[in-house]
Design an enzyme around this catalytic site. Structure first.
Site, mmCIF file in Angstrom:
data_model
loop_
_atom_site.group_PDB
_atom_site.id
_atom_site.type_symbol
_atom_site.label_atom_id
_atom_site.label_comp_id
_atom_site.label_asym_id
_atom_site.label_seq_id
_atom_site.Cartn_x
_atom_site.Cartn_y
_atom_site.Cartn_z
ATOM 1 C CG HIS A 192 -2.050 -1.043 0.788
ATOM 2 N ND1 HIS A 192 -1.930 -2.363 1.111
ATOM 3 C CD2 HIS A 192 -3.134 -0.919 0.005
ATOM 4 C CE1 HIS A 192 -2.935 -3.009 0.580
ATOM 5 N NE2 HIS A 192 -3.680 -2.160 -0.091
ATOM 6 C CD GLU A 434 -9.666 -7.615 -3.256
ATOM 7 O OE1 GLU A 434 -8.655 -6.998 -3.615
ATOM 8 O OE2 GLU A 434 -10.460 -7.168 -2.415
ATOM 9 C CG ASP A 458 -5.401 -8.230 -2.075
ATOM 10 O OD1 ASP A 458 -4.383 -8.556 -1.438
ATOM 11 O OD2 ASP A 458 -6.097 -7.249 -1.781
ATOM 12 C CB CYS A 505 -9.745 -1.395 -9.568
ATOM 13 S SG CYS A 505 -10.064 -2.645 -8.325
HETATM 14 C C1 PEP Z 1 -6.392 -5.061 -5.378
HETATM 15 O O1 PEP Z 1 -6.225 -5.920 -4.508
HETATM 16 O O2 PEP Z 1 -6.091 -5.216 -6.585
HETATM 17 C C2 PEP Z 1 -6.962 -3.769 -5.017
HETATM 18 C C3 PEP Z 1 -7.229 -2.886 -5.944
HETATM 19 O O3 PEP Z 1 -7.154 -3.504 -3.703
HETATM 20 P P1 PEP Z 1 -5.974 -3.058 -2.711
HETATM 21 O O4 PEP Z 1 -4.757 -2.806 -3.532
HETATM 22 O O5 PEP Z 1 -6.454 -1.848 -2.005
HETATM 23 O O6 PEP Z 1 -5.862 -4.253 -1.822
HETATM 24 MG MG MG Z 2 -7.150 -5.737 -2.578
#
Ligand code: PEP
Ligand code: MG
Length: 582
Positions: A192, A434, A458, A505
């Site tokens: 993150h 995910e 994920d 995403c």
């Molecule tokens: C993902 O897991 O691709 C996602 C967009 O969520 P995050 O990166 O916030 O876990």
């Molecule tokens: Mg995620």
């Protein structure tokens, strides 16, 4: 000059001064300068700190001598000698008087120079004395700065942050006006911290190996967030080379700006939806400037990062209403809290988990700790009348979880109705795909959900069994691994068959090298960091769907990530070359 190679996690180049955070020792030393008339005060301030530290050490020496005997007290006598060393004081004074460094920075600089001499000695005993120097430095800085060195949120000049690691909240609280990039020793592609760097639009490199001994605050550095290279104290030639690259980057950015009002349409007229991933409402301007068609992913857990107390319903409501209003009819997808694992930890039940990524994170946590979840859903529903909001649940791995979460929404709708508070009863409710189990069961999910969003960050982690933040297995974190690609393809196919929209995403949707492949696999909606929208739009406008389908077909016959990546790079290069010629 030292060159480091890490993982590029946020694009761009910057040439700037370094600000080194030694967060393993909890000491942060901002480089600050003072004015000429402040010199004497700063020197006095420094002397006072030396006196206080000397008194403190003398007291420790006496206490320990009394309790344990003279030989232990002697450790402190050595420290006392160091603090009293006239050479050290002279050096610090020189830095303040001649270089105009602040007292704290002068102390840290002088101590680091002394430490380097000790480290360079071919004597194991003396080399170990470096720890004593750090100990004294830390005591002095405590006197000069107070015990909290939270300067990162208010720097007074531009800098690139160098740290062993940065937590998501440390990253989120960086002084956005002054931090120009960051480099960490550890970390992985999908962490993150990387996501926030993208949101802040600053170049970032993680997993750059051990560098804290090689770089000092104030050193000139180059961070190349495109290639993952970092240069410490670059030579003239490298500097000149990067200055040219920087110029080229600027002209490419102004070229891309021209695209902001044009549609993301392929050469054969297929309309592609380009939405934004956001973490903070402040990113709205960038979304609008880059022509985002709504928000495909609002990572709401980041509301927690920039405040010290839990956001209440009103804080949630204000954040969502602001984004909903800004986008009018365009969809804004609010993802419910995705806490745990490498994001924000809550104190819920003080869980001790040995595998937090496989534990009570995300929707699992929301379903166990209902009050904050209900608060958030209420706020989303209230804000739903301000625009075109959608709700999305993260990390769904079973149908039961989705149904439970949806029931909570229905329950809160009843409450709002009773209270006479307006909301959109038909608010679309979707899930993040995910976890492989969700992909496998997608033919069932599509009958109950209004949309899906493929979260590859994920999905890669759980398909490949690779911690997305672990540098040791970063080579296995492969967006283009055939297994991952099959899951993506299957998700798109099931969503299309079920007549619902699929968006992607995860970070890979913002990388133009994958755009043609994803279009070829049937994806028509991308959600990316706002700053990546122009580049993805440009790629969409240079290709036909047929061409992309041929590419995807070929890729799905290949067996290795390496082969797939070189093939995709080659195809991307061809397309950009053709576009440049025409
Ligand atoms: C993902 O897991 O691709 C996602 C967009 O969520 P995050 O990166 O916030 O876990
Ligand atoms: Mg995620």
């Amino acid at each position: 000059m030292h060159r480091l190679q890490g993982i590029a996690v946020s694009p761009g180049i910057c040439i700037c001064e370094a600000l080194v955070i030694e967060n393993d020792k909890g000491v942060r030393i901002p480089q600050r300068f003072i004015t000429a008339d402040g010199v004497q005060d700063e020197i006095d301030f420094c002397q006072e700190a030396f006196h206080k530290v000397a008194d403190e050490i003398a007291q420790n020496r006496d206490t320990i001598t009394k309790q344990l005997g003279k030989q232990y007290g002697a450790i402190f006598s050595a420290h006392l000698q160091m603090v009293g060393d006239p050479e050290l004081k002279k050096k610090v004074e020189h830095f303040i008087r001649d270089k105009r460094y602040s007292a704290a920075y002068a102390v840290s600089r002088a101590m680091r120079q002394f430490a380097k001499v000790f480290e360079g000695l071919d004597d194991a005993y003396l080399a170990e004395r470096v720890q004593d120097i750090f100990d004294i430095e830390s005591r002095l800085l405590n006197k000069l700065l107070g015990t909290k060195f939270e300067y990162l949120s208010s720097l007074n000049q531009e800098a690139v942050v160098f740290a062993h690691n940065l937590t998501p909240s440390e990253t989120a609280n960086l002084d956005r006006g002054h931090v120009r990039g960051f480099v960490t020793e550890v970390g992985g592609l999908g962490g993150h911290t990387s996501i926030i760097a993208e949101a802040l639009q600053i170049p970032a490199v993680v997993a750059a190996g051990h560098f804290l001994e090689k770089v000092q605050s104030g050193d000139t550095v180059i961070v190349d967030g495109n290639s993952g290279q970092v240069y410490l104290c670059p030579d003239e030639e490298t500097l000149a080379q990067y200055e040219t690259l920087l110029e080229e980057e600027k002209s490419r950015a102004s070229e891309l700006e021209l695209l902001s009002d044009l549609p993301a349409e392929t050469l054969d007229g297929t309309n592609i939806e380009l939405r934004a991933n956001i973490e903070f409402p402040e990113e709205l301007t960038c979304c609008l400037e880059n022509g985002a068609q709504g928000v495909g992913l609002y990572r709401t857990e980041f509301l927690y990062l920039t405040r010290s107390t839990e956001p209440d319903e009103e804080a949630h409501y204000q954040a969502y209403a602001q984004v909903a209003e800004a986008f009018g009819n365009q969809p804004v997808t609010i993802r419910t809290l995705d806490m745990g694992a490498d994001k924000i930890n809550t104190s819920f039940e003080d869980l001790e988990e040995s595998n937090p990524f496989l534990g009570v994170r995300s929707i699992r946590l929301s379903l166990r700790d209902l009050p904050p979840f209900r608060t958030q859903i209420r706020a989303i529903l209230r804000a739903s009348v301000k625009g075109n909001l959608q709700v999305m649940f993260p990390l769904i791995s079973t149908l039961r979880e989705f149904r439970q979460a949806k029931m909570i929404v229905a329950d809160i709708m009843e409450d709002l109705e009773e209270e006479g508070i307006p909301f959109n009863r038909d608010i679309p409710i979707g899930i993040m795909v995910e976890v492989p189990s969700a992909v496998i069961m997608l033919d069932r999910f599509v009958k109950e959900v209004d949309f899906i969003s493929i979260g590859t960050n994920d999905l890669i982690q759980y398909t490949m069994a690779v911690d997305r933040t672990n540098k040791e297995v970063a080579d296995l974190y492969q967006p283009s691994n055939p297994a991952v690609l099959r899951l993506i393809e299957s998700s798109i196919v099931h969503a299309n068959a079920g007549g619902i929209l699929s968006t992607l995403c995860g970070q890979m949707s913002g990388s133009p090298a994958y755009t043609m492949l994803l279009l070829g696999l049937g994806l028509r909606s991308f959600s990316v960091a706002p700053a990546s929208i122009p580049e993805i739009k440009k790629t969409c406008r240079q290709v036909t769907i047929k061409q992309c389908q041929t590419i995807a077909k070929k890729v799905m016959t290949l067996e290795g990530t390496g082969e797939i990546n070189s093939y995709l790079r080659e195809q991307y290069r061809k397309v950009t070359e053709v576009a440049e010629e025409t």
